[in-house]
Design an enzyme around this catalytic site. Structure first.
Site, short mmCIF file in Angstrom:
data_model
loop_
_atom_site.label_atom_id
_atom_site.label_comp_id
_atom_site.label_asym_id
_atom_site.label_seq_id
_atom_site.Cartn_x
_atom_site.Cartn_y
_atom_site.Cartn_z
N ARG A 31 12.08 -5.58 4.37
CA ARG A 31 11.60 -3.94 3.60
C ARG A 31 12.15 -3.50 5.43
O ARG A 31 12.85 -3.32 5.71
CB ARG A 31 10.42 -3.46 4.84
CG ARG A 31 9.86 -2.73 4.70
CD ARG A 31 8.11 -2.53 4.43
NE ARG A 31 7.81 -2.52 5.48
CZ ARG A 31 6.60 -2.53 5.49
NH1 ARG A 31 6.09 -1.73 4.93
NH2 ARG A 31 6.25 -2.76 6.89
N LYS A 39 1.03 -0.84 -0.34
CA LYS A 39 -0.23 -0.26 0.36
C LYS A 39 0.82 1.33 -0.13
O LYS A 39 0.27 1.69 -0.54
CB LYS A 39 -1.55 -0.17 1.44
CG LYS A 39 -1.98 -0.97 1.53
CD LYS A 39 -2.69 -1.07 2.51
CE LYS A 39 -2.32 -0.46 4.35
NZ LYS A 39 -1.36 -2.11 4.58
N ARG A 58 -8.63 0.58 10.31
CA ARG A 58 -7.80 -0.67 10.12
C ARG A 58 -9.01 -1.98 11.14
O ARG A 58 -8.71 -2.72 11.58
CB ARG A 58 -7.45 -0.30 11.47
CG ARG A 58 -5.81 -0.67 11.18
CD ARG A 58 -4.95 -1.01 10.39
NE ARG A 58 -2.99 -1.88 10.82
CZ ARG A 58 -2.14 -0.79 10.01
NH1 ARG A 58 -2.39 0.41 9.49
NH2 ARG A 58 -1.33 -1.36 10.11
N ARG A 108 1.02 -8.61 13.45
CA ARG A 108 0.28 -7.75 12.55
C ARG A 108 -0.64 -8.18 12.12
O ARG A 108 -1.78 -7.95 11.74
CB ARG A 108 1.56 -6.62 11.99
CG ARG A 108 1.76 -5.70 13.20
CD ARG A 108 2.96 -4.99 12.46
NE ARG A 108 3.52 -4.80 10.92
CZ ARG A 108 4.40 -3.93 10.85
NH1 ARG A 108 5.93 -4.98 10.90
NH2 ARG A 108 3.80 -3.16 9.33
N ARG A 142 12.49 -1.20 10.48
CA ARG A 142 11.57 -0.87 11.34
C ARG A 142 11.37 -1.75 12.49
O ARG A 142 11.36 -3.07 11.95
CB ARG A 142 10.26 -0.94 10.41
CG ARG A 142 9.88 1.07 9.55
CD ARG A 142 8.61 0.37 8.74
NE ARG A 142 7.33 0.16 9.65
CZ ARG A 142 6.14 -0.29 9.46
NH1 ARG A 142 5.53 0.05 8.18
NH2 ARG A 142 4.83 -0.99 10.03
#
Ligand code: AMP
Length: 300
Positions: A127, A13, A88, A173, A162
């Site tokens: 990532r 996203k 969310r 998550r 992160r």
């Protein structure tokens, strides 16, 4: 253009949002980014959010809704926005609908970026994001590694990993996504606003599919704008050919239809007519209309 990007963490996203803001010049509003900025600034809000974020849980709705309300009230959000990572859960989606209803700016599209769960873990743990916020380029050490490890290809800044992109937090998550966020797919489907794009393949291919969907979705709006412009153009020559009395009723009939169909964007073209109409009023009718008509025909 008011869009929600839906999708699991790691679905891409953020990457698609960055391309969309370049193309459409509207802001991306990412609650994750806003929360990370609050944590980095050490604000009260940041302190409240940090524990939940580190555990891969959702930050409380109160905190997130307050942040979103403030962000949506900024002038740059008036032309539209891309919401990334918000809502969310169902209560957040309902609160967003209520907020946008108060602003008379309902959501136009909820776009789901769909990626199989197995792919997500590798995407998240691999990532790396450029630490320079103005750049924000996103890499993946497994699929799209930077040329020099740890450095951004675009601006040379360090790349950050992160803290919530570690395996344990990622697991939480993804669970939270399944339990709390995935029900939004049915929520927006029921509103007729859901569209889905496959989130696998090259970034550019996905982006092409994303923009195709957006443009189809926005087509009724664009058509309504054209209709409003066509109505304006029709009225202008009719006035020059015939005496002023005849075009007047035709205008009255065309205007409400065009306005109703294209409310948010068609306001400006529609507003030109009364302004042009006011000028000729004190003058003799025939002359006034002949003067005003060519001006209007040129503008659109
Ligand atoms: P993201 O960058 O969107 O993956 O978000 C990172 C973390 O920020 C999430 O795991 C949550 O802890 C928190 N967060 C982001 N957006 C929201 C939201 N809309 N509601 C609650 N928590 C959020």
């Amino acid at each position: 253009m008011r869009i929600v990007l839906l999708g699991a963490p790691g679905s891409g996203k953020g990457t698609q949002s960055k391309l969309l803001i370049e193309k459409y010049k509207i802001p991306q509003i990412s609650t994750g980014d806003l929360l990370r900025a609050a944590v980095a600034a050490g604000s009260d809000l940041g302190r409240k959010a940090k524990a939940a974020m580190d555990a891969g849980q959702l930050v409380s709705d109160d905190v997130v809704l307050g942040m979103i309300q403030e962000r949506l009230s900024k002038p740059d959000a008036r032309a539209g926005f891309i919401l990334d990572g918000f809502p969310r859960n169902i209560p957040q989606a309902q609160a967003l609908d209520a907020m946008l209803a108060r602003l008379s700016q309902p959501l136009q599209l909820a776009l789901l970026v769909d990626v199989d769960t197995e792919v997500l873990t590798t995407r998240l743990t691999g990532r790396r994001t450029c630490a320079n916020a103005a750049c924000g380029a996103i890499y993946n050490i497994y699929f799209t590694a930077p040329k020099s490890p740890g450095k951004c290809d675009k601006c040379g800044s360090n790349l950050a990993h992160r803290s919530d992109d570690n395996e344990n937090t990622v697991r939480s998550r993804l669970q939270v996504y399944e339990q709390q966020t995935a029900p939004l797919v049915s929520y927006y489907k029921a509103q007729g606003k859901l569209r889905t794009v496959r989130g696998t393949g090259s970034v550019n291919e996905i982006f092409k599919n994303v923009t195709d969907i957006i443009e189809v979705q926005m087509r009724p709006l664009a058509a309504a704008m054209s209709a409003a412009q066509a109505a304006a153009a029709k009225n202008a020559p009719a006035k020059t050919a015939k005496p002023a009395k005849k075009p007047a009723p035709a205008k009255a009939a065309a205007k409400p239809a065009a306005k109703a169909a294209a409310k948010p964007v068609a306001k400006k073209p529609a507003a030109k007519k009364p302004a042009a109409k006011k000028k000729p009023a004190p003058k003799p009718k025939k002359k006034a209309v002949k003067k005003a008509a060519p001006k209007k025909a040129k503008k659109p």
